[in-house]
Design a protein around this motif. Sequence first.
Motif, PDB file in Angstrom:
ATOM      1  N   VAL A  84       0.823  -1.214   0.000  1.00 55.62           N
ATOM      2  CA  VAL A  84       0.000   0.000   0.000  1.00 55.62           C
ATOM      3  C   VAL A  84       0.859   1.266   0.000  1.00 55.62           C
ATOM      4  N   GLY A  85       0.217   2.357  -0.363  1.00 52.46           N
ATOM      5  CA  GLY A  85       0.833   3.681  -0.157  1.00 52.46           C
ATOM      6  C   GLY A  85       1.959   4.021  -1.119  1.00 52.46           C
ATOM      7  N   GLY A  86       2.963   4.657  -0.563  1.00 49.05           N
ATOM      8  CA  GLY A  86       4.012   5.302  -1.350  1.00 49.05           C
ATOM      9  C   GLY A  86       4.748   4.406  -2.336  1.00 49.05           C
ATOM     10  N   TYR A  87       4.919   3.126  -1.973  1.00 44.78           N
ATOM     11  CA  TYR A  87       5.703   2.254  -2.851  1.00 44.78           C
ATOM     12  C   TYR A  87       5.017   2.083  -4.208  1.00 44.78           C
ATOM     13  N   ILE A  88       3.698   1.897  -4.166  1.00 41.00           N
ATOM     14  CA  ILE A  88       2.940   1.707  -5.415  1.00 41.00           C
ATOM     15  C   ILE A  88       3.001   3.003  -6.243  1.00 41.00           C
ATOM     16  N   ARG A  89       2.755   4.126  -5.543  1.00 38.18           N
ATOM     17  CA  ARG A  89       2.833   5.441  -6.201  1.00 38.18           C
ATOM     18  C   ARG A  89       4.188   5.607  -6.897  1.00 38.18           C
ATOM     19  N   ASP A  90       5.250   5.315  -6.191  1.00 39.78           N
ATOM     20  CA  ASP A  90       6.585   5.516  -6.759  1.00 39.78           C
ATOM     21  C   ASP A  90       6.892   4.531  -7.881  1.00 39.78           C
ATOM     22  N   ILE A 124       8.709  -0.464   1.761  1.00 42.58           N
ATOM     23  CA  ILE A 124       7.522  -1.190   1.302  1.00 42.58           C
ATOM     24  C   ILE A 124       6.555  -1.373   2.464  1.00 42.58           C
ATOM     25  N   ASP A 125       5.369  -0.786   2.322  1.00 41.84           N
ATOM     26  CA  ASP A 125       4.348  -0.920   3.375  1.00 41.84           C
ATOM     27  C   ASP A 125       3.395  -2.049   2.998  1.00 41.84           C
ATOM     28  N   ILE A 126       3.250  -2.986   3.928  1.00 40.84           N
ATOM     29  CA  ILE A 126       2.352  -4.114   3.654  1.00 40.84           C
ATOM     30  C   ILE A 126       1.229  -4.136   4.683  1.00 40.84           C
ATOM     31  N   ILE A 166      -3.241   9.752  -4.244  1.00 45.53           N
ATOM     32  CA  ILE A 166      -2.058   9.105  -4.825  1.00 45.53           C
ATOM     33  C   ILE A 166      -1.417   8.105  -3.869  1.00 45.53           C
ATOM     34  N   ASN A 167      -1.767   8.208  -2.583  1.00 42.66           N
ATOM     35  CA  ASN A 167      -1.251   7.257  -1.593  1.00 42.66           C
ATOM     36  C   ASN A 167      -2.289   6.194  -1.248  1.00 42.66           C
ATOM     37  N   MET A 168      -3.394   6.213  -1.957  1.00 43.98           N
ATOM     38  CA  MET A 168      -4.490   5.303  -1.606  1.00 43.98           C
ATOM     39  C   MET A 168      -4.553   4.078  -2.507  1.00 43.98           C
ATOM     40  N   ASP A 205      -8.739  16.797  10.386  1.00 42.27           N
ATOM     41  CA  ASP A 205      -8.483  15.536  11.108  1.00 42.27           C
ATOM     42  C   ASP A 205      -7.017  15.418  11.479  1.00 42.27           C
ATOM     43  N   ASP A 206      -6.175  15.775  10.553  1.00 41.36           N
ATOM     44  CA  ASP A 206      -4.737  15.637  10.790  1.00 41.36           C
ATOM     45  C   ASP A 206      -3.981  16.752  10.061  1.00 41.36           C
ATOM     46  N   PRO A 207      -3.720  17.826  10.776  1.00 41.96           N
ATOM     47  CA  PRO A 207      -3.082  18.987  10.128  1.00 41.96           C
ATOM     48  C   PRO A 207      -1.651  18.730   9.646  1.00 41.96           C
ATOM     49  N   THR A 208      -1.043  17.571  10.040  1.00 38.56           N
ATOM     50  CA  THR A 208       0.294  17.315   9.458  1.00 38.56           C
ATOM     51  C   THR A 208       0.156  17.140   7.947  1.00 38.56           C
ATOM     52  N   ARG A 209      -1.053  16.821   7.504  1.00 37.69           N
ATOM     53  CA  ARG A 209      -1.268  16.645   6.057  1.00 37.69           C
ATOM     54  C   ARG A 209      -1.043  17.938   5.287  1.00 37.69           C
ATOM     55  N   ILE A 210      -1.161  19.068   5.956  1.00 38.33           N
ATOM     56  CA  ILE A 210      -0.873  20.352   5.299  1.00 38.33           C
ATOM     57  C   ILE A 210       0.592  20.335   4.840  1.00 38.33           C
ATOM     58  N   PHE A 211       1.459  19.925   5.745  1.00 36.89           N
ATOM     59  CA  PHE A 211       2.890  19.880   5.417  1.00 36.89           C
ATOM     60  C   PHE A 211       3.161  18.792   4.381  1.00 36.89           C
ATOM     61  N   ARG A 212       2.482  17.666   4.589  1.00 37.67           N
ATOM     62  CA  ARG A 212       2.698  16.538   3.669  1.00 37.67           C
ATOM     63  C   ARG A 212       2.292  16.909   2.247  1.00 37.67           C
ATOM     64  N   ALA A 213       1.194  17.646   2.126  1.00 40.87           N
ATOM     65  CA  ALA A 213       0.718  18.041   0.788  1.00 40.87           C
ATOM     66  C   ALA A 213       1.787  18.870   0.074  1.00 40.87           C
ATOM     67  N   LEU A 214       2.377  19.797   0.797  1.00 41.36           N
ATOM     68  CA  LEU A 214       3.403  20.649   0.180  1.00 41.36           C
ATOM     69  C   LEU A 214       4.644  19.820  -0.159  1.00 41.36           C
ATOM     70  N   ARG A 215       4.962  18.903   0.732  1.00 44.62           N
ATOM     71  CA  ARG A 215       6.151  18.068   0.525  1.00 44.62           C
ATOM     72  C   ARG A 215       5.999  17.217  -0.740  1.00 44.62           C
ATOM     73  N   TYR A 216       4.847  16.552  -0.851  1.00 50.23           N
ATOM     74  CA  TYR A 216       4.619  15.720  -2.040  1.00 50.23           C
ATOM     75  C   TYR A 216       4.565  16.580  -3.298  1.00 50.23           C
ATOM     76  N   SER A 217       3.918  17.720  -3.209  1.00 52.17           N
ATOM     77  CA  SER A 217       3.730  18.510  -4.430  1.00 52.17           C
ATOM     78  C   SER A 217       5.085  18.943  -4.973  1.00 52.17           C
ATOM     79  N   VAL A 218       6.014  19.283  -4.082  1.00 49.90           N
ATOM     80  CA  VAL A 218       7.339  19.691  -4.565  1.00 49.90           C
ATOM     81  C   VAL A 218       8.163  18.468  -4.974  1.00 49.90           C
ATOM     82  N   ARG A 219       8.125  17.447  -4.144  1.00 53.96           N
ATOM     83  CA  ARG A 219       8.965  16.281  -4.462  1.00 53.96           C
ATOM     84  C   ARG A 219       8.575  15.652  -5.798  1.00 53.96           C
ATOM     85  N   LEU A 220       7.253  15.529  -6.012  1.00 56.50           N
ATOM     86  CA  LEU A 220       6.798  14.840  -7.223  1.00 56.50           C
ATOM     87  C   LEU A 220       6.511  15.806  -8.366  1.00 56.50           C
TER      88      LEU A 220
END
Length: 388
Positions: A17-23, A33-35, A109-111, A146-161
């Motif tokens: 699941v998650g990032g590995y499939i996306r990548d 690898i998340d299982i 994209i992580n789902m 629900d989880d404001p860390t996602r604010i940071f995560r959104a910016l991180r993914y948008s720049v990284r990818l």
Amino acid sequence: MILKKISCKMGVKSYIVGGYIRDEILNLESNDIDITVEGDGIRYALMLSKILNGKIEIHEKFKTAKIQADKYTFDVVSARKEYYAHSGILPDVELADIVEDIKRRDFTINMLAFDIKEGMIIDLCNGLDDIKNKLIRVVHDKSFNDDPTRIFRALRYSVRLDFKLEEHTELLLKQSIANGDIDNLSADRIMNEIYLILSEKNPETIVKLMKYYEIDKKIFKGIDINIKNLNTYARYGDVLLYRFLLFFYNVKKDDLDYLNEKFNFRRQYSKGLSDLIEIKMNLYTLKDDIAVYNLFKDKKIEAINAIYTMEGENIKKIVDRYFEVIRSLKLEVNGDAIKELGLEPSPVYKKILEKIYYDKLCGKIINKEDEFERLKQYVEKVKRGEKI
Ligand code: ATP
């Protein structure tokens, strides 16, 4: 193949699941690898670890395990459902099925999940389309709340990818920032996100976005966060600490207590920051090598590095000289030599060696013989009870 065998042997479904499939889809290298196992994740992980001859770490309470095998890290979890009692608080865990596991994730994209037994991708939320269209999208309007860390995560993914925030997602992100959801995060969790950002390849652009959305104003109040040079690497020392110091390069002495108290920085980081401020305050008073030596000698190397990166040519020259000449100056004499001259060990040893060091820096000592001669003189003085 191995994963399929374990799945079949245990008679359970399991998913990558998650990032590995996306990548994988994006053709990016990923070793994490998340299982997710619909069943006993720990038993599954034990079998996997045995086959791969890996190192396993088990967290019984969370029904998770981590395996390190070659360059790969496997995180195995038992499928779970989470409840958000209060915004910003870590969720409770309960066994549930894969759909729930996917739904709790941050962005489409992580789902994505890869059904190991069936050999097919499960795409509940159009993650594949979003990857194709390079979009970061949340699946429900309360996601950031629900989880404001996602604010940071959104910016991180948008720049990284190099993805864009989908329009409605961006609106929700802005609303969440404006509502002050980030205030619900503990200082530790905020700093963890900052460290993750600073560990990226391109923190400069991410921090620019933080400023654009005025996130820095929410978390660091009046402090002027620096963007410049954040993508550079330290010549010496730890890159994360170095970038942390660049990030806080403009912090004033008066802000230090506030920051330390609120964010409870790790000791090395807090020392680095006060070193940086002290060096900055004395930078333009340096008149000779001794002064440079005295200012830099007990400072974190990352702080000196940050100074080098941020300041102009004149200061760069001084730092270069510190690294290349001043710092590497070695003494021929040591404590044993003092002892042989008949002085009992005491803190005065340090003082004598420092004196010799100074003399050497100033050019008063030019060879080995000189150095021993000087040492004798200092020891004699001490013996006579004179000040050195
Ligand atoms: P990387 O590790 O390279 O940053 P990743 O996507 O693997 O990328 P992790 O932070 O390791 O990111 O998280 C693993 C997965 O867990 C993510 O793909 C995401 O689905 C989920 N996840 C992590 N943090 C959150 C969160 N705050 N909210 C929801 N889901 C999350």
